[in-house]
Design a protein around this motif. Sequence first.
Motif, mmCIF file in Angstrom:
data_model
loop_
_atom_site.group_PDB
_atom_site.id
_atom_site.type_symbol
_atom_site.label_atom_id
_atom_site.label_comp_id
_atom_site.label_asym_id
_atom_site.label_seq_id
_atom_site.Cartn_x
_atom_site.Cartn_y
_atom_site.Cartn_z
ATOM 1 N N GLN A 109 -1.491 -0.935 -5.672
ATOM 2 C CA GLN A 109 -1.836 -1.964 -4.700
ATOM 3 C C GLN A 109 -3.062 -1.512 -3.917
ATOM 4 O O GLN A 109 -3.146 -0.347 -3.497
ATOM 5 C CB GLN A 109 -0.691 -2.235 -3.721
ATOM 6 C CG GLN A 109 -1.036 -3.329 -2.693
ATOM 7 C CD GLN A 109 -0.095 -3.376 -1.511
ATOM 8 O OE1 GLN A 109 1.050 -2.950 -1.595
ATOM 9 N NE2 GLN A 109 -0.590 -3.896 -0.386
ATOM 10 N N LYS A 110 -4.011 -2.414 -3.733
ATOM 11 C CA LYS A 110 -5.207 -2.110 -2.923
ATOM 12 C C LYS A 110 -5.496 -3.285 -1.998
ATOM 13 O O LYS A 110 -5.348 -4.444 -2.384
ATOM 14 C CB LYS A 110 -6.423 -1.827 -3.822
ATOM 15 C CG LYS A 110 -6.300 -0.548 -4.643
ATOM 16 C CD LYS A 110 -7.542 -0.275 -5.480
ATOM 17 C CE LYS A 110 -8.644 0.365 -4.656
ATOM 18 N NZ LYS A 110 -9.778 0.820 -5.510
ATOM 19 N N ASN A 111 -5.904 -2.963 -0.782
ATOM 20 C CA ASN A 111 -6.243 -3.977 0.217
ATOM 21 C C ASN A 111 -7.705 -3.824 0.640
ATOM 22 O O ASN A 111 -8.188 -2.697 0.804
ATOM 23 C CB ASN A 111 -5.354 -3.827 1.461
ATOM 24 C CG ASN A 111 -3.886 -3.987 1.158
ATOM 25 O OD1 ASN A 111 -3.508 -4.717 0.252
ATOM 26 N ND2 ASN A 111 -3.049 -3.297 1.921
ATOM 27 N N TYR A 112 -8.367 -4.948 0.843
ATOM 28 C CA TYR A 112 -9.761 -4.961 1.303
ATOM 29 C C TYR A 112 -9.893 -5.958 2.451
ATOM 30 O O TYR A 112 -9.230 -6.993 2.481
ATOM 31 C CB TYR A 112 -10.702 -5.397 0.188
ATOM 32 C CG TYR A 112 -10.767 -4.475 -1.012
ATOM 33 C CD1 TYR A 112 -11.766 -3.504 -1.137
ATOM 34 C CD2 TYR A 112 -9.833 -4.580 -2.049
ATOM 35 C CE1 TYR A 112 -11.831 -2.675 -2.249
ATOM 36 C CE2 TYR A 112 -9.878 -3.751 -3.154
ATOM 37 C CZ TYR A 112 -10.879 -2.803 -3.251
ATOM 38 O OH TYR A 112 -10.946 -1.975 -4.353
ATOM 39 N N GLU A 113 -10.790 -5.613 3.353
ATOM 40 C CA GLU A 113 -11.131 -6.539 4.435
ATOM 41 C C GLU A 113 -12.633 -6.483 4.652
ATOM 42 O O GLU A 113 -13.210 -5.393 4.744
ATOM 43 C CB GLU A 113 -10.409 -6.163 5.724
ATOM 44 C CG GLU A 113 -10.697 -7.118 6.881
ATOM 45 C CD GLU A 113 -9.938 -6.748 8.147
ATOM 46 O OE1 GLU A 113 -9.849 -7.604 9.032
ATOM 47 O OE2 GLU A 113 -9.455 -5.606 8.245
ATOM 48 N N GLN B 128 -3.985 2.097 3.282
ATOM 49 C CA GLN B 128 -5.111 1.812 4.174
ATOM 50 C C GLN B 128 -5.949 0.657 3.623
ATOM 51 O O GLN B 128 -6.250 0.599 2.429
ATOM 52 C CB GLN B 128 -6.000 3.051 4.314
ATOM 53 C CG GLN B 128 -5.361 4.179 5.095
ATOM 54 C CD GLN B 128 -5.142 3.812 6.553
ATOM 55 O OE1 GLN B 128 -6.010 3.245 7.209
ATOM 56 N NE2 GLN B 128 -3.957 4.133 7.069
ATOM 57 N N THR B 129 -6.310 -0.256 4.499
ATOM 58 C CA THR B 129 -7.188 -1.360 4.101
ATOM 59 C C THR B 129 -8.624 -0.858 4.032
ATOM 60 O O THR B 129 -9.110 -0.196 4.955
ATOM 61 C CB THR B 129 -7.075 -2.525 5.098
ATOM 62 O OG1 THR B 129 -5.719 -3.007 5.089
ATOM 63 C CG2 THR B 129 -8.011 -3.661 4.727
ATOM 64 N N ILE C 11 -7.370 -10.633 4.784
ATOM 65 C CA ILE C 11 -7.238 -9.425 3.954
ATOM 66 C C ILE C 11 -6.970 -9.812 2.502
ATOM 67 O O ILE C 11 -6.110 -10.641 2.213
ATOM 68 C CB ILE C 11 -6.097 -8.518 4.470
ATOM 69 C CG1 ILE C 11 -6.472 -7.935 5.840
ATOM 70 C CG2 ILE C 11 -5.804 -7.385 3.487
ATOM 71 C CD1 ILE C 11 -5.392 -7.118 6.496
ATOM 72 N N SER D 74 -5.390 -8.684 -0.795
ATOM 73 C CA SER D 74 -4.421 -7.716 -1.308
ATOM 74 C C SER D 74 -4.301 -7.907 -2.817
ATOM 75 O O SER D 74 -4.085 -9.026 -3.285
ATOM 76 C CB SER D 74 -3.050 -7.906 -0.659
ATOM 77 O OG SER D 74 -3.099 -7.598 0.715
ATOM 78 N N TYR E 155 4.401 -5.573 0.422
ATOM 79 C CA TYR E 155 3.125 -5.095 0.944
ATOM 80 C C TYR E 155 3.362 -3.727 1.584
ATOM 81 O O TYR E 155 4.010 -3.626 2.615
ATOM 82 C CB TYR E 155 2.563 -6.073 1.978
ATOM 83 C CG TYR E 155 2.155 -7.409 1.390
ATOM 84 C CD1 TYR E 155 0.812 -7.705 1.139
ATOM 85 C CD2 TYR E 155 3.098 -8.379 1.079
ATOM 86 C CE1 TYR E 155 0.431 -8.930 0.603
ATOM 87 C CE2 TYR E 155 2.734 -9.604 0.539
ATOM 88 C CZ TYR E 155 1.396 -9.867 0.308
ATOM 89 O OH TYR E 155 1.022 -11.082 -0.243
ATOM 90 N N ARG F 52 0.231 -15.115 2.127
ATOM 91 C CA ARG F 52 1.065 -13.947 1.866
ATOM 92 C C ARG F 52 2.336 -14.399 1.135
ATOM 93 O O ARG F 52 2.892 -15.447 1.461
ATOM 94 C CB ARG F 52 1.415 -13.271 3.195
ATOM 95 C CG ARG F 52 2.067 -11.893 3.098
ATOM 96 C CD ARG F 52 2.313 -11.385 4.511
ATOM 97 N NE ARG F 52 3.037 -10.128 4.538
ATOM 98 C CZ ARG F 52 2.458 -8.931 4.632
ATOM 99 N NH1 ARG F 52 1.144 -8.848 4.698
ATOM 100 N NH2 ARG F 52 3.178 -7.833 4.669
ATOM 101 N N TYR G 147 -4.756 -13.684 -0.454
ATOM 102 C CA TYR G 147 -5.733 -13.634 0.636
ATOM 103 C C TYR G 147 -5.063 -14.226 1.860
ATOM 104 O O TYR G 147 -4.789 -15.421 1.938
ATOM 105 C CB TYR G 147 -6.995 -14.415 0.280
ATOM 106 C CG TYR G 147 -8.046 -14.349 1.373
ATOM 107 C CD1 TYR G 147 -8.732 -13.163 1.623
ATOM 108 C CD2 TYR G 147 -8.324 -15.457 2.168
ATOM 109 C CE1 TYR G 147 -9.680 -13.087 2.632
ATOM 110 C CE2 TYR G 147 -9.270 -15.389 3.185
ATOM 111 C CZ TYR G 147 -9.942 -14.203 3.413
ATOM 112 O OH TYR G 147 -10.881 -14.122 4.421
#
Length: 419
Positions: A244-248, A89-90, A222, A224, A84, A187, A218
């Motif tokens: 890689q992309k992260n969302y919240e 940036q999330t 978050i 990922s 990770y 994770r 998840y």
Amino acid sequence: MTKNDEAWEKLFERYQILEEVNKNGCFKIEASQINQERESRLMAKFDHIVNLPKIFKDNKLSILPLSRSQYIIGNFHTHLPVKYHLEIQTIPWQFPREIETIDYTNLYSESSALLCAFNIGIIDDLVRSKTKFTVSGRMSTGIFDFSIKNSINKQLYSINVTNSQSEIDAGFETGDRLILIEAKNYRVEDFLIRQLYYPYRLWSNKISKKVVPVLMTYSNDIFSFFIYEFADISDYNSITLVEQKNYEIASEEIQTSEVDSLLNQIKIIPESQKNTFPQADKFDRIIDLISLLLENDLTPNDITDNYQFDKRQTGYYTSAGKYLGLIEKQEKFFILTDEAKYIWRQPHKLKYLKLIETILTHEVFNQAFKLSLETGGILSKEQITKLMSESNLNINNTTIDRRASTVKGWIYWIWSQID
């Protein structure tokens, strides 16, 4: 030893599997032979390296299905590490007001997390295109050949698959691509490449569109996403990370002033002799474990066999949950306390403030965090060890260093939650 450990020890002795692998490079075993000891479905699926039976780990072995009735054992390089990247940036994501049937504070299964990500537009943003949810579930792989790397001598070994069973958590189709997602609601440190490769080969043979394999986790609220590609369709180990992309889902940030207010009203609770001081460095893994227990009560073997915990870690992390008053054991099952269920029903910000409070009611964690605030940085392990030595915790010198790592890890987790 786990039930899988014991069953595989017997099978290795009965069929002289190690001798056959050393002589011929592999050993093919029938599902019916595995079933003599334990159901093959439970004996041959190891999502993470840590889940492999002891005899496999000791001899750098792994297992892959060749068909619905046969498996192959060898020194195969089957898993891929997952990193990770902290500098990514999330992306905050707004939850649509018109959706009432999804509770985004309660996404504690892989399917619920996937459905949420799709319905609120995260999947579309991930692939930069409008998607349709088109495939999921178990299906036959068809027939294909591939090469896989030997984990000891790095040579390639050729394998033929004939109508094995594969499972796809979700497939999303665009005008020119099919995105296949393998989802985990925790994770991960690594994953079984087969969970992406077999569906990738199946659909690459069936459609003209490009097939894009994706791992989604998840954890800690978050999403990922790890977007991969196979540089060579016939090479199992040619998997490469593309992005890689992260969302919240957008939530209020926790402010320093709110934590200051929390510190002023916390009442320190005495250390219990019943619950040992924790040795579980990664607080987000405690959160994942509690999320899993929201779905089902679990035995120690359930946790060890199915998630990314070895037997020792299962003991450490369940004990940490008990220390915080969030997990308890009834007969052979670990279950959540009423306090944990209450916390997990709260919106994101309140949930995390409550978790911070739960940690900081313990004196050593409270003092270490206050000193970190005063100095503007997290204390060193040596400073934490000194603090613990002065706190009459009844921890011997051989383990105090490891437990200081836990204090540092949990303080870092709190630190990372604050805006």
